[in-house]
Design a protein around this motif. Structure first.
Motif, mmCIF file in Angstrom:
data_model
loop_
_atom_site.group_PDB
_atom_site.id
_atom_site.type_symbol
_atom_site.label_atom_id
_atom_site.label_comp_id
_atom_site.label_asym_id
_atom_site.label_seq_id
_atom_site.Cartn_x
_atom_site.Cartn_y
_atom_site.Cartn_z
ATOM 1 N N SER A 242 44.371 40.914 38.192
ATOM 2 C CA SER A 242 44.783 42.286 38.516
ATOM 3 C C SER A 242 44.338 42.704 39.902
ATOM 4 C CB SER A 242 44.214 43.254 37.474
ATOM 5 O OG SER A 242 42.794 43.201 37.456
ATOM 6 N N GLU A 243 43.282 42.090 40.430
ATOM 7 C CA GLU A 243 42.778 42.467 41.749
ATOM 8 C C GLU A 243 43.730 42.044 42.880
ATOM 9 O OE1 GLU A 243 38.974 40.720 41.744
ATOM 10 O OE2 GLU A 243 39.680 38.653 41.852
ATOM 11 N N LEU A 244 44.751 41.242 42.543
ATOM 12 C CA LEU A 244 45.774 40.919 43.538
ATOM 13 C C LEU A 244 46.937 41.899 43.487
ATOM 14 C CD1 LEU A 244 46.041 37.009 43.462
ATOM 15 C CD2 LEU A 244 44.971 38.452 45.204
ATOM 16 N N THR A 245 47.009 42.698 42.425
ATOM 17 C CA THR A 245 48.134 43.633 42.285
ATOM 18 C C THR A 245 47.712 45.094 42.309
ATOM 19 O OG1 THR A 245 47.991 43.490 39.858
ATOM 20 C CG2 THR A 245 49.494 41.972 40.975
ATOM 21 N N ASP A 246 46.429 45.356 42.183
ATOM 22 C CA ASP A 246 45.986 46.757 42.160
ATOM 23 C C ASP A 246 45.442 47.247 43.495
ATOM 24 O OD1 ASP A 246 43.466 45.615 42.402
ATOM 25 O OD2 ASP A 246 42.778 46.178 40.395
ATOM 26 N N GLY A 247 45.586 46.403 44.535
ATOM 27 C CA GLY A 247 45.137 46.821 45.861
ATOM 28 C C GLY A 247 43.716 46.444 46.198
ATOM 29 N N THR A 248 43.000 45.807 45.269
ATOM 30 C CA THR A 248 41.606 45.435 45.555
ATOM 31 C C THR A 248 41.538 44.334 46.604
ATOM 32 O OG1 THR A 248 40.975 46.010 43.292
ATOM 33 C CG2 THR A 248 39.430 44.656 44.548
ATOM 34 N N TYR A 249 42.233 43.222 46.334
ATOM 35 C CA TYR A 249 42.244 42.089 47.265
ATOM 36 C C TYR A 249 43.643 41.756 47.783
ATOM 37 C CZ TYR A 249 37.375 40.551 46.604
ATOM 38 O OH TYR A 249 36.012 40.447 46.623
ATOM 39 N N GLY A 250 44.667 41.916 46.970
ATOM 40 C CA GLY A 250 45.998 41.489 47.364
ATOM 41 C C GLY A 250 46.708 42.477 48.268
ATOM 42 N N TRP B 67 43.459 28.501 47.635
ATOM 43 C CA TRP B 67 44.449 28.642 48.710
ATOM 44 C C TRP B 67 45.433 29.771 48.406
ATOM 45 C CZ3 TRP B 67 44.403 26.263 53.373
ATOM 46 C CH2 TRP B 67 45.540 26.392 54.167
ATOM 47 N N LYS B 68 45.878 29.835 47.168
ATOM 48 C CA LYS B 68 46.877 30.847 46.812
ATOM 49 C C LYS B 68 46.272 32.250 46.781
ATOM 50 C CE LYS B 68 50.230 27.885 44.476
ATOM 51 N NZ LYS B 68 49.559 26.581 44.632
ATOM 52 N N PHE B 69 45.038 32.376 46.347
ATOM 53 C CA PHE B 69 44.406 33.694 46.373
ATOM 54 C C PHE B 69 44.281 34.180 47.819
ATOM 55 C CE2 PHE B 69 41.095 36.859 46.329
ATOM 56 C CZ PHE B 69 41.213 37.494 45.099
ATOM 57 N N LEU B 70 43.850 33.290 48.702
ATOM 58 C CA LEU B 70 43.728 33.654 50.117
ATOM 59 C C LEU B 70 45.084 34.038 50.697
ATOM 60 C CD1 LEU B 70 41.228 30.873 51.205
ATOM 61 C CD2 LEU B 70 40.736 33.326 51.093
ATOM 62 N N GLY B 71 46.136 33.285 50.349
ATOM 63 C CA GLY B 71 47.467 33.612 50.828
ATOM 64 C C GLY B 71 47.955 34.942 50.290
ATOM 65 N N ALA B 72 47.643 35.225 49.021
ATOM 66 C CA ALA B 72 48.080 36.473 48.400
ATOM 67 C C ALA B 72 47.374 37.685 48.982
ATOM 68 C CB ALA B 72 47.854 36.411 46.897
ATOM 69 N N MET B 73 46.230 37.479 49.606
ATOM 70 C CA MET B 73 45.544 38.592 50.250
ATOM 71 C C MET B 73 46.376 39.162 51.393
ATOM 72 S SD MET B 73 41.571 37.461 50.420
ATOM 73 C CE MET B 73 41.207 38.963 51.337
ATOM 74 N N HIS B 74 47.126 38.317 52.073
ATOM 75 C CA HIS B 74 47.969 38.779 53.170
ATOM 76 C C HIS B 74 49.161 39.546 52.625
ATOM 77 C CE1 HIS B 74 50.821 38.591 56.580
ATOM 78 N NE2 HIS B 74 49.724 38.623 57.311
ATOM 79 N N GLY B 75 49.828 38.977 51.651
ATOM 80 C CA GLY B 75 50.970 39.635 51.036
ATOM 81 C C GLY B 75 51.259 38.991 49.695
ATOM 82 N N PHE B 76 51.679 39.811 48.740
ATOM 83 C CA PHE B 76 51.885 39.251 47.406
ATOM 84 C C PHE B 76 52.979 40.029 46.686
ATOM 85 C CE2 PHE B 76 50.782 38.901 42.823
ATOM 86 C CZ PHE B 76 50.927 37.522 42.696
ATOM 87 N N ASP B 77 53.850 39.284 46.023
ATOM 88 C CA ASP B 77 54.894 39.851 45.175
ATOM 89 C C ASP B 77 55.036 38.891 44.005
ATOM 90 O OD1 ASP B 77 57.586 40.123 44.034
ATOM 91 O OD2 ASP B 77 57.947 41.556 45.643
ATOM 92 N N ALA B 78 54.560 39.290 42.832
ATOM 93 C CA ALA B 78 54.510 38.379 41.690
ATOM 94 C C ALA B 78 55.881 37.820 41.339
ATOM 95 C CB ALA B 78 53.900 39.093 40.488
#
Length: 490
Positions: free
Chosen positions: A68-76, A40-51
Motif C-alpha cells: 500500500s505504501e506504493l499507492t498511498d503516496g508514502t513511497y510510490g 529494483w521494482k520498488f525503486l522504480g515505482a518510487m519514480h512513478g507507478f500505475d498498478a
C-alpha cells in the motif's frame, strides 16, 4: 559521500568492471519481490507507478502483493517534475539507489561501486551519444541473459539521434538564476511550490533540455515517468543531469535559491527514501540536504566536460540582471483562446501591450551597469495531452503556409513534454492541470527587430507537431503569453 562518480566512457569499453557489477546487482535486485523496499521494482515505482499499467506490462503478476505504501503516496509516485524540487528530489533518489546497488555489489563481488554518468554532451568524445555497449549486448560475459537489456527502449536504439529541430541544448546553463519571479516560471530550476507535487506548473530550463529530450530519444519505458525508473539507463542519465546542476552551482555568477520552502522541502509532507535494508523509518530530506555539506551531496570526477561551464572559473557570458529577488516578471500579452495541435501546425495571435513591449525590446541589448535590461519569453500554460512524451516545435512569426524547416531563424524552441500523460489525468493528484513551459525568445526578438519585423502590438506563434502528436493524440495549450523579465545590469 566518500565516493566519486565517473564518466562511463572513461571506465573502459564493453563489460568493464563497473557495468558488469551493475548488471549483476540489477539482476539480484530485480529478482526480489516488489514488496521489498530495496528491490529494483520498488525503486522504480518510487519514480512513478500505475498498478494497472504495470500488470499490463507483466511487471507484477496477478498474485503479487503490491504494498500500500506504493499507492498511498508514502513511497510510490514521488518523482518531482515541473517544479523547483525536480533537482533536489532526484539527487536524493540517485543517492539512495546508488547506496542500495553498491551494497549489493559488495555482497556479490566484494568490490566497491559508484554510479557512473553518461556524458552524452561531451564534444571531446566522438562516441558520446552512443549507448554504452553493455546496455545493448544480448549476453553477459558468461553467456547469461543481459539484465541491462531487460526493459524495452526505442526499436534499434544504439545512439541518441535528435531530429532536425530537437537538438540537444546547453542553453539552460546560460541562465544565471535558479528561479525568477513570484512563481518561478523562469529560471534554471523550475516553478515555485510549497507542497509536494509530482508534476507542477513550470518546467525549469535544465529539465526541459537535455533532461526531457533524452527521455524521449531513448523511448520505451524511459518515455513514460510511470516506467522510466526501471530502465538501468535512467540512472546514468539522471546522474549526468545531476552533474550539470552541480557544475552550474559551482560556477561564478550563478545564484541558487535560499528560500526556506526549498531548503526544507514540501510543507505538507517530507521527501522519503528507503533506508539500506528497508527498515523504518526511512530517510527524510529537504533541499538543504542535497547541497554542499548535506547527506546527499555527491562528488564528480569532472564538472567541465559536456557542461558548457568552467566551475570556479569564468561564468557563461550573459549580461547579469541583478539579484533574482530584485528582478520582475510581468505578462505583456496573451492569446485569446486555447490552441489544439494535431497532425498539422496551428497558429495563434498573441496581442501585446505596445508601450510595455516597446520598452522591453529597447532594453534587451543593455550592457551598461546600472541600466535596465530585459529579456522576453514565450509562456505555454496548462499544456495537456494523453501521450507520455510528445514533442512540439514553437515558431514566432512564421509566415502562413511556410515550411518550418525553411525558417530556422524563427524557431523559438523545441519541447519534449515528458510526463504530459500523468500531469493531464483529471482524476490524478495533479488535478489535470497539465504542464507549463517558458522559452527565451530574446535573441529571436532582436533578430526580428533588426530586420524590421517586430510588431510591438502582436506576434504570431505557431506550434508544429512532432513525435507522438496526431489528430488521435492532440496537444492542447490553454494559454500562450509573452513575459517580460526586467532587471538591472550588474
Amino acid at each position: 559521500m566518500g565516493i566519486v562518480r565517473q564518466d562511463v566512457a572513461k571506465l573502459g569499453a564493453g563489460w568493464n568492471k563497473t557495468l558488469l557489477n551493475y548488471a549483476l546487482a540489477m539482476r539480484a535486485l530485480d529478482a526480489l519481490p516488489i514488496s521489498n523496499r530495496n528491490s529494483w521494482k520498488f525503486l522504480g515505482a518510487m519514480h512513478g507507478f500505475d498498478a494497472e499499467l504495470w500488470r499490463g506490462e507483466e511487471l507484477i503478476g496477478g498474485t503479487d502483493t503490491v504494498p500500500s505504501e506504493l499507492t498511498d503516496g508514502t513511497y510510490g509516485d514521488q518523482c518531482q517534475h515541473g517544479s523547483w524540487y525536480f533537482l533536489p528530489w532526484h539527487r536524493g533518489y540517485l543517492a539512495t539507489f546508488e547506496a542500495i546497488v553498491a551494497a549489493k555489489v559488495k555482497e556479490l563481488t566484494g568490490d566497491d561501486w559508484s554510479l557512473p554518468y553518461w556524458n552524452y554532451l561531451d564534444t571531446t568524445n566522438a562516441d558520446a551519444r552512443r549507448v554504452p555497449q553493455a546496455f545493448l549486448a544480448d549476453k553477459l560475459p558468461n553467456g547469461d541473459p543481459n539484465p541491462l537489456r531487460t526493459y524495452p527502449r526505442r526499436t534499434g536504439l544504439s545512439v541518441l539521434q535528435p531530429g532536425r529541430r530537437d537538438a540537444f541544448s546547453l542553453a539552460a546553463v546560460q541562465e544565471n538564476d535558479f528561479i525568477v519571479g513570484n512563481n518561478g516560471s523562469i529560471g534554471f530550476g523550475g516553478g515555485i511550490t510549497g507542497d509536494f507535487v509530482q508534476f507542477g506548473g513550470w518546467t525549469g530550463d535544465l529539465e526541459n533540455n537535455p533532461h526531457n529530450t533524452v527521455h524521449r530519444l531513448i523511448g520505451g519505458y524511459m518515455g513514460d515517468p510511470r516506467l522510466a525508473g526501471l530502465d538501468p539507463l535512467f540512472w546514468l542519465h539522471h546522474c549526468n543531469i545531476d552533474r550539470l546542476w552541480e557544475a552550474w552551482m559551482s560556477t561564478p555568477g550563478k545564484t541558487m535559491t535560499r528560500d526556506s520552502r526549498w531548503r526544507e522541502g514540501p510543507a505538507d509532507r517530507p521527501f522519503l527514501m528507503p533506508a539500506l535494508g528497508g527498515a523504518d523509518p526511512g530517510i527524510t530530506f529537504g533541499g538543504a540536504d542535497t547541497l554542499k555539506g548535506g547527506k546527499f551531496h555527491p562528488t564528480y570526477d569532472n564538472l567541465t566536460k559536456g557542461t558548457g561551464l568552467v566551475p570556479g572559473g569564468v561564468a557563461v557570458a550573459r549580461v547579469g540582471m541583478g539579484p533574482s529577488h530584485q528582478q520582475s516578471v510581468e505578462p505583456i500579452g496573451a492569446n485569446a483562446s486555447a490552441v489544439s495541435v494535431g497532425s498539422k501546425p496551428e497558429s495563434s495571435l498573441v496581442t501585446l501591450e505596445p508601450r510595455a513591449t516597446t520598452a522591453g525590446v529597447a532594453a534587451m541589448g543593455a550592457t551598461t551597469p546600472g541600466h535596465t535590461v530585459t529579456r522576453l519569453y514565450l509562456a505555454l500554460e496548462s499544456v495537456r495531452g494523453e501521450a507520455s512524451a510528445p514533442q512540439i516545435d514553437v515558431y514566432v512569426n512564421l509566415p502562413d503556409g511556410a515550411d518550418p524547416d525553411a525558417h530556422p531563424e524563427l524557431h523559438a524552441g523545441n519541447l519534449t513534454l515528458f510526463g504530459l500523460n500523468v500531469a493531464s489525468r483529471p482524476h490524478g493528484r495533479h488535478g489535470g492541470n497539465g504542464l507549463g513551459y517558458t522559452l527565451d525568445i530574446t535573441e529571436l526578438a532582436q533578430r526580428l527587430q533588426q530586420a524590421g519585423g517586430f510588431d510591438p502590438t502582436k506576434i504570431r506563434v505557431t506550434l508544429v507537431p512532432g513525435e507522438h502528436v496526431s489528430d488521435d493524440s492532440p496537444i492542447t495549450v490553454d494559454k500562450i503569453s509573452v513575459l517580460k523579465r526586467v532587471g538591472i545590469v550588474s
